[in-house]
Write a protein that holds these residues in place. Structure first.
Motif, PDB file in Angstrom:
ATOM      1  N   LEU A  94       0.821  -1.209   0.000  1.00 40.23           N
ATOM      2  CA  LEU A  94       0.000   0.000   0.000  1.00 40.23           C
ATOM      3  C   LEU A  94       0.854   1.258   0.000  1.00 40.23           C
ATOM      4  CD1 LEU A  94      -2.715   1.513   0.346  1.00 40.23           C
ATOM      5  CD2 LEU A  94      -2.499   1.151   2.815  1.00 40.23           C
ATOM      6  N   TYR A  95       1.937   1.272   0.769  1.00 43.81           N
ATOM      7  CA  TYR A  95       2.762   2.476   0.899  1.00 43.81           C
ATOM      8  C   TYR A  95       3.599   2.719  -0.360  1.00 43.81           C
ATOM      9  CZ  TYR A  95       6.318   5.663   2.699  1.00 43.81           C
ATOM     10  OH  TYR A  95       7.172   6.737   2.877  1.00 43.81           O
ATOM     11  N   ILE A  96       4.144   1.643  -0.934  1.00 44.39           N
ATOM     12  CA  ILE A  96       5.029   1.808  -2.095  1.00 44.39           C
ATOM     13  C   ILE A  96       4.258   1.611  -3.403  1.00 44.39           C
ATOM     14  CG2 ILE A  96       7.094   0.903  -3.248  1.00 44.39           C
ATOM     15  CD1 ILE A  96       8.138   0.091  -0.498  1.00 44.39           C
ATOM     16  N   GLY A  97       3.427   0.581  -3.459  1.00 40.96           N
ATOM     17  CA  GLY A  97       2.763   0.266  -4.717  1.00 40.96           C
ATOM     18  C   GLY A  97       1.390   0.871  -4.876  1.00 40.96           C
ATOM     19  N   TYR A  98       0.861   1.533  -3.866  1.00 41.72           N
ATOM     20  CA  TYR A  98      -0.436   2.213  -3.934  1.00 41.72           C
ATOM     21  C   TYR A  98      -1.583   1.253  -4.281  1.00 41.72           C
ATOM     22  CZ  TYR A  98       2.391   6.438  -3.869  1.00 41.72           C
ATOM     23  OH  TYR A  98       3.291   7.432  -3.512  1.00 41.72           O
ATOM     24  N   ILE A  99      -1.530   0.058  -3.731  1.00 42.33           N
ATOM     25  CA  ILE A  99      -2.627  -0.897  -3.941  1.00 42.33           C
ATOM     26  C   ILE A  99      -3.560  -0.839  -2.736  1.00 42.33           C
ATOM     27  CG2 ILE A  99      -1.264  -2.429  -5.419  1.00 42.33           C
ATOM     28  CD1 ILE A  99      -0.859  -4.242  -2.991  1.00 42.33           C
ATOM     29  N   TRP A 100      -4.837  -1.178  -2.971  1.00 43.67           N
ATOM     30  CA  TRP A 100      -5.826  -1.109  -1.904  1.00 43.67           C
ATOM     31  C   TRP A 100      -6.376  -2.477  -1.492  1.00 43.67           C
ATOM     32  CZ3 TRP A 100      -9.523   3.532  -3.462  1.00 43.67           C
ATOM     33  CH2 TRP A 100      -8.792   4.722  -3.371  1.00 43.67           C
ATOM     34  N   PHE A 101      -6.604  -3.357  -2.453  1.00 43.61           N
ATOM     35  CA  PHE A 101      -7.317  -4.604  -2.152  1.00 43.61           C
ATOM     36  C   PHE A 101      -6.584  -5.480  -1.141  1.00 43.61           C
ATOM     37  CE2 PHE A 101     -10.126  -4.965  -6.193  1.00 43.61           C
ATOM     38  CZ  PHE A 101     -10.886  -3.910  -5.713  1.00 43.61           C
TER      39      PHE A 101
END
Length: 439
Positions: A94-101
């Motif tokens: 989430l912090y580096i790759g900006y993913i949510w799921f």
């Protein structure tokens, strides 16, 4: 001509049975992959959603963002077993790759399986921080208030939604479990209520039985006593005395049975223990008062070896057999034999007597069924009567038709056997074997 047709029908039935078995086997074979698929869907689908989210956000070019996003997605395979570690492992994605799921699914699983308030609060703050602060941290601009506020609100919603959904699912599971427990409790209460109603009805029936039967037996005893006092005939006086003794014994046993029916728990056990129970010592007296031509051959010293339960069963067997002989074979000669046996083993078969009669009458039925039983030591009881006397009057005595059935059940409950059948001379024989170990 009938035999080939019969064989054809049998082959057709066998073929249909085989076809049904094969169809059932195929259905079971198809059911196994379906069950495995249903078990894999909750594990694989979240991983696929996280991978799709990572590719849509970061593209297909292999770099740091795609690497941490794919690792976060792969970690979801272990989310049911290690929910906290998997959630922490998804935060770099989430912090580096900006993913949510991936982090949202990890937080949802944590809320379902480990719903501690402090744990969920700390994890929610970590997810908000990973979502709010950009990567690298040097890109963070504190003065962009409007954009920072929107991002913070988005991070709070992203953190609160999976927690709320996870707690809702867990609460529903707990409610379903409690409803199931409540259902079982209600069923148990219904059974207890039914048992209480049965106990109350049993006590009522016991009271009515005591009032009716005791009154009639008391009148019989009084009339017999009056005959004993007024008559001058010695035989009539002896018969009246026997009637009085039988009446007194009947009242004692009736009082005992009513006490057992009305008592509960320890009271019933106490009533059963205190009540007088017949054994082999009372067989001669029973035979003497039976008013039958009986030859008694006792090969067992009463109470010498064995248990009171077995001796009581032997006494009841003789008692019931003599009663049925008086009903269905009046005037017949009877032989009663009680012997010890080193091994009790009976084998045989026959049609059970639905009428429960043990005497040789035309409607008495076939031979009793004998179950196989073995024991180290036992007791054999045999009551054999000849054909009834044609000149004797058959007494019009009522019968419930359950005598032989009750004897067989008693024998089987003790691990023994019971055989009841006609003899070649027109008589009847009842043979019971009881193992002492079961008593």
């Amino acid at each position: 001509m009938r035999a080939p047709g019969g064989r054809s029908r049998l082959r057709a039935r066998a073929g249909r049975a085989v076809a049904r078995g094969e169809a059932k086997g195929r259905a079971l074979g198809r059911g196994a992959p379906v069950r495995r698929l249903r078990a894999l869907v909750p594990v694989v689908v979240p991983v696929l959603l996280a991978i799709a989210d990572a590719m849509l956000v970061n593209g297909l070019e292999l770099d740091l963002e795609v690497g941490v996003s794919m690792l976060a997605a792969a970690a979801l395979l272990l989310r049911q077993r290690f929910p906290l570690l998997v959630f922490l492992f998804t935060l770099p994605g989430l912090y580096i790759g900006y993913i949510w799921f991936a982090p949202m699914i990890g937080l949802y699983t944590l809320a379902v399986r480990r719903p501690g308030r402090a744990r969920l609060g700390i994890c929610a703050v970590l997810l908000i921080a990973a979502h709010f602060f950009p990567y690298p941290i040097t890109d963070f601009e504190l003065t962009v208030y409007r954009e920072n506020t929107l991002v913070l609100i988005d991070a709070c919603v992203t953190s609160a939604a999976p927690i709320a959904l996870g707690l809702l699912v867990r609460t529903r599971q707990e409610l379903a479990s409690r409803v199931e427990d409540l259902t079982r409790s209600l069923r148990r209460e219904d059974r207890l209520l039914a048992d209480r109603v049965k106990t109350t009805e049993r006590a009522r029936l016991a009271r009515e039985m005591h009032d009716v039967v005791a009154h009639q037996v008391s009148l019989i005893s009084l009339q017999a006593g009056a005959v004993q006092v007024s008559t001058e005939d010695p035989e009539a006086r002896a018969g009246a005395r026997t009637i009085r003794e039988l009446s007194v014994r009947t009242l004692e046993e009736l009082r005992h049975m009513v006490g057992v029916l009305r008592a509960d728990g320890g009271e019933a056990a106490e009533a059963h223990r205190l009540a007088p129970q017949p054994d082999l010592t009372e067989l001669p007296r029973l035979i003497e008062m039976s008013a039958l031509d009986v030859t008694y051959e006792g090969g067992v010293a009463a109470g010498a070896s064995g248990t009171k339960t077995v001796e009581r069963a032997a006494f009841r067997t003789v008692q019931e057999a003599l009663t049925n002989i008086r009903k269905h074979a009046p005037g017949a000669r009877v032989r009663v034999r009680v012997d010890p046996v080193d091994a009790v083993r009976g084998e045989g078969s026959g049609r059970g007597e639905g009428s429960g009669r043990t005497a040789g009458s035309g409607r008495a039925g076939g031979s009793g069924r004998v179950e196989e039983s073995r024991a180290a030591h036992g007791l054999r009881v045999e009551i054999r009567n000849g054909p009834p006397d044609a000149a004797a009057t058959v007494p019009a005595l009522p019968g419930g038709g359950h005598g032989l059935v009750g004897l067989r059940e008693r024998a089987q409950s003790l691990g023994g056997t019971l055989e009841a059948r006609h003899t070649s001379d027109g008589g009847f024989v009842v043979r019971a074997e009881f193992p002492y170990g079961a008593g």
